[in-house]
Scaffold this motif. Structure first.
Motif, PDB file in Angstrom:
ATOM      1  N   UNK A   1       0.856  -1.184   0.000  1.00 55.43           N
ATOM      2  CA  UNK A   1       0.000   0.000   0.000  1.00 55.43           C
ATOM      3  C   UNK A   1       0.894   1.236   0.000  1.00 55.43           C
ATOM      4  N   UNK A   2       0.688   2.137  -0.950  1.00 54.27           N
ATOM      5  CA  UNK A   2       1.635   3.216  -1.167  1.00 54.27           C
ATOM      6  C   UNK A   2       1.554   4.321  -0.125  1.00 54.27           C
ATOM      7  N   UNK A   3       0.361   4.694   0.309  1.00 51.56           N
ATOM      8  CA  UNK A   3       0.250   5.856   1.187  1.00 51.56           C
ATOM      9  C   UNK A   3      -0.898   5.678   2.183  1.00 51.56           C
ATOM     10  N   UNK A   4      -0.727   4.790   3.164  1.00 51.28           N
ATOM     11  CA  UNK A   4      -1.811   4.595   4.135  1.00 51.28           C
ATOM     12  C   UNK A   4      -1.906   5.763   5.108  1.00 51.28           C
ATOM     13  N   UNK A   5      -3.119   6.241   5.354  1.00 53.70           N
ATOM     14  CA  UNK A   5      -3.319   7.284   6.354  1.00 53.70           C
ATOM     15  C   UNK A   5      -3.619   6.657   7.709  1.00 53.70           C
ATOM     16  N   UNK A   6      -4.218   5.459   7.689  1.00 52.84           N
ATOM     17  CA  UNK A   6      -4.517   4.718   8.917  1.00 52.84           C
ATOM     18  C   UNK A   6      -3.941   3.310   8.797  1.00 52.84           C
ATOM     19  N   UNK A   7      -3.266   2.866   9.832  1.00 47.19           N
ATOM     20  CA  UNK A   7      -2.708   1.515   9.876  1.00 47.19           C
ATOM     21  C   UNK A   7      -3.190   0.843  11.162  1.00 47.19           C
ATOM     22  N   UNK A   8      -3.655  -0.385  11.037  1.00 44.66           N
ATOM     23  CA  UNK A   8      -4.068  -1.199  12.178  1.00 44.66           C
ATOM     24  C   UNK A   8      -3.006  -2.262  12.418  1.00 44.66           C
ATOM     25  N   UNK A   9      -2.563  -2.374  13.656  1.00 41.17           N
ATOM     26  CA  UNK A   9      -1.536  -3.348  14.006  1.00 41.17           C
ATOM     27  C   UNK A   9      -2.060  -4.304  15.074  1.00 41.17           C
ATOM     28  N   UNK A  10      -2.422  -5.517  14.649  1.00 39.33           N
ATOM     29  CA  UNK A  10      -2.834  -6.590  15.565  1.00 39.33           C
ATOM     30  C   UNK A  10      -3.875  -6.101  16.586  1.00 39.33           C
ATOM     31  N   UNK A  11      -4.919  -5.461  16.088  1.00 38.35           N
ATOM     32  CA  UNK A  11      -5.931  -4.876  16.963  1.00 38.35           C
ATOM     33  C   UNK A  11      -6.863  -5.965  17.498  1.00 38.35           C
ATOM     34  N   UNK A  12      -6.954  -6.026  18.813  1.00 40.55           N
ATOM     35  CA  UNK A  12      -7.852  -6.950  19.507  1.00 40.55           C
ATOM     36  C   UNK A  12      -8.858  -6.123  20.304  1.00 40.55           C
ATOM     37  N   UNK A  13     -10.128  -6.555  20.262  1.00 42.94           N
ATOM     38  CA  UNK A  13     -11.136  -5.920  21.108  1.00 42.94           C
ATOM     39  C   UNK A  13     -11.964  -6.988  21.771  1.00 42.94           C
ATOM     40  N   UNK A  14     -11.988  -6.944  23.110  1.00 42.97           N
ATOM     41  CA  UNK A  14     -12.754  -7.896  23.901  1.00 42.97           C
ATOM     42  C   UNK A  14     -13.734  -7.142  24.798  1.00 42.97           C
ATOM     43  N   UNK A  15     -14.874  -7.780  25.067  1.00 40.43           N
ATOM     44  CA  UNK A  15     -15.857  -7.234  25.980  1.00 40.43           C
ATOM     45  C   UNK A  15     -16.141  -8.254  27.074  1.00 40.43           C
ATOM     46  N   UNK A  16     -16.326  -7.804  28.325  1.00 39.01           N
ATOM     47  CA  UNK A  16     -16.677  -8.743  29.393  1.00 39.01           C
ATOM     48  C   UNK A  16     -17.971  -9.478  29.066  1.00 39.01           C
ATOM     49  N   UNK A  17     -18.001 -10.773  29.346  1.00 32.99           N
ATOM     50  CA  UNK A  17     -19.187 -11.590  29.110  1.00 32.99           C
ATOM     51  C   UNK A  17     -19.275 -12.622  30.229  1.00 32.99           C
ATOM     52  N   UNK A  18     -19.977 -12.237  31.298  1.00 37.99           N
ATOM     53  CA  UNK A  18     -20.027 -13.116  32.456  1.00 37.99           C
ATOM     54  C   UNK A  18     -18.661 -13.225  33.100  1.00 37.99           C
ATOM     55  N   UNK A  19     -18.212 -14.447  33.329  1.00 36.38           N
ATOM     56  CA  UNK A  19     -16.907 -14.654  33.950  1.00 36.38           C
ATOM     57  C   UNK A  19     -15.784 -14.707  32.917  1.00 36.38           C
ATOM     58  N   UNK A  20     -16.143 -14.630  31.647  1.00 33.33           N
ATOM     59  CA  UNK A  20     -15.128 -14.665  30.591  1.00 33.33           C
ATOM     60  C   UNK A  20     -15.202 -13.352  29.811  1.00 33.33           C
ATOM     61  N   UNK A  21     -14.689 -13.368  28.594  1.00 36.10           N
ATOM     62  CA  UNK A  21     -14.757 -12.188  27.728  1.00 36.10           C
ATOM     63  C   UNK A  21     -15.082 -12.632  26.309  1.00 36.10           C
ATOM     64  N   UNK A  22     -15.721 -11.743  25.582  1.00 36.92           N
ATOM     65  CA  UNK A  22     -16.078 -11.994  24.188  1.00 36.92           C
ATOM     66  C   UNK A  22     -15.098 -11.249  23.300  1.00 36.92           C
ATOM     67  N   UNK A  23     -14.366 -11.995  22.495  1.00 40.75           N
ATOM     68  CA  UNK A  23     -13.387 -11.369  21.586  1.00 40.75           C
ATOM     69  C   UNK A  23     -14.081 -11.078  20.259  1.00 40.75           C
ATOM     70  N   UNK A  24     -14.278  -9.808  19.972  1.00 38.46           N
ATOM     71  CA  UNK A  24     -14.955  -9.381  18.741  1.00 38.46           C
ATOM     72  C   UNK A  24     -13.961  -9.211  17.598  1.00 38.46           C
ATOM     73  N   UNK A  25     -12.820  -8.617  17.902  1.00 36.33           N
ATOM     74  CA  UNK A  25     -11.755  -8.444  16.914  1.00 36.33           C
ATOM     75  C   UNK A  25     -10.534  -9.217  17.402  1.00 36.33           C
ATOM     76  N   UNK A  26      -9.945  -9.991  16.496  1.00 39.14           N
ATOM     77  CA  UNK A  26      -8.928 -10.958  16.901  1.00 39.14           C
ATOM     78  C   UNK A  26      -7.625 -10.744  16.133  1.00 39.14           C
ATOM     79  N   UNK A  27      -6.977  -9.612  16.389  1.00 41.64           N
ATOM     80  CA  UNK A  27      -5.699  -9.345  15.733  1.00 41.64           C
ATOM     81  C   UNK A  27      -5.859  -8.768  14.343  1.00 41.64           C
ATOM     82  N   UNK A  28      -6.673  -7.718  14.225  1.00 39.59           N
ATOM     83  CA  UNK A  28      -6.915  -7.096  12.919  1.00 39.59           C
ATOM     84  C   UNK A  28      -5.715  -6.240  12.519  1.00 39.59           C
TER      85      UNK A  28
END
Length: 226
Positions: A1-28
């Motif tokens: 990609x020649x000219x990225x304005x935004x770069x994502x590096x291994x983005x993970x997003x988790x939300x609490x779900x009871x005693x565990x967590x829900x991983x919505x994004x897994x290393x984007x």
């Protein structure tokens, strides 16, 4: 990609779900090229809106980084993030979120006025944009007096009034009928390209995605280029 304005590096997003967590994004990881139209597609619940919120600084990743021209957005404090969103970002959502007590003109000029322009300067920019989205004769109408397509065009004008470098849109025509959707999309794409902004748009609409420069699919918590 020649000219990225935004770069994502291994983005993970988790939300609490009871005693565990829900991983919505897994290393984007990936990048969005400057001045292009990018579409993110995926099933409902796949994390598209979550990813858009992270890019826009409306939320923070559990781990990984979102970089804007090399700047780690996670390192910014709330004041700096707010200034960044006001200066560099425009947001268009499925719901227009217009202020009911304000006219079309007032809804569009407010972000420019809050960014430091005089009232007359902000109003002039707002009038110009409303004319460009085909609402020159609706400037003094309130949201309740506008059709769904007209309200969304006001929202588009509002998103662009500060000349953002990046525009984020989450199903911006999802509540409109097909004919109105295409009309709103024509206006939106035309304005974004004229302004030279980078557009990142979430949609289920394959016809809309076909107009993009780049199409991604979000599956299994990861981003794949189509």
């Amino acid at each position: 990609m020649s000219d990225p304005i935004i770069v994502l590096e291994e983005v993970v997003k988790e939300y609490p779900s009871g005693e565990t967590s829900l991983r919505v994004l897994d290393g984007v990881s990936g990048g969005f090229e400057r001045g292009k139209v990018h579409v993110i597609m995926g099933e409902s619940g796949s994390g598209k809106s979550t990813l858009l919120h992270l890019i826009g600084g409306l939320d923070t990743p559990t781990s990984g980084r979102v970089l804007l021209e090399g700047q780690d957005m996670g390192a910014l404090d709330e004041e700096a993030l707010a200034a960044f969103r006001q200066r560099d970002m425009g947001f268009v959502f499925q719901m227009h979120y217009l202020l009911r007590e304000c006219t079309s003109l007032e809804n569009v000029l407010l972000p420019a006025y809050m960014a430091g322009l005089s009232f007359s300067e902000a109003a002039a920019k707002a009038r110009d944009l409303l004319v460009r989205v085909g609402l020159g004769d609706r400037m003094h109408h309130y949201p309740s007096q506008l059709s769904g397509g007209e309200r969304q065009r006001v929202a588009i004008a509002r998103a662009l009034v500060n000349g953002p470098r990046i525009v984020l849109a989450d199903e911006p025509t999802g509540n409109l009928d097909e004919r109105t959707s295409r009309m709103v999309e024509d206006v939106f794409f035309s304005l974004v390209r004229e302004e030279g902004a980078t557009l990142i748009l979430v949609t289920h609409d394959a016809a809309l995605a076909s107009r993009a420069d780049t199409v991604y699919r979000l599956e299994g918590g990861r981003l794949h280029r189509s």
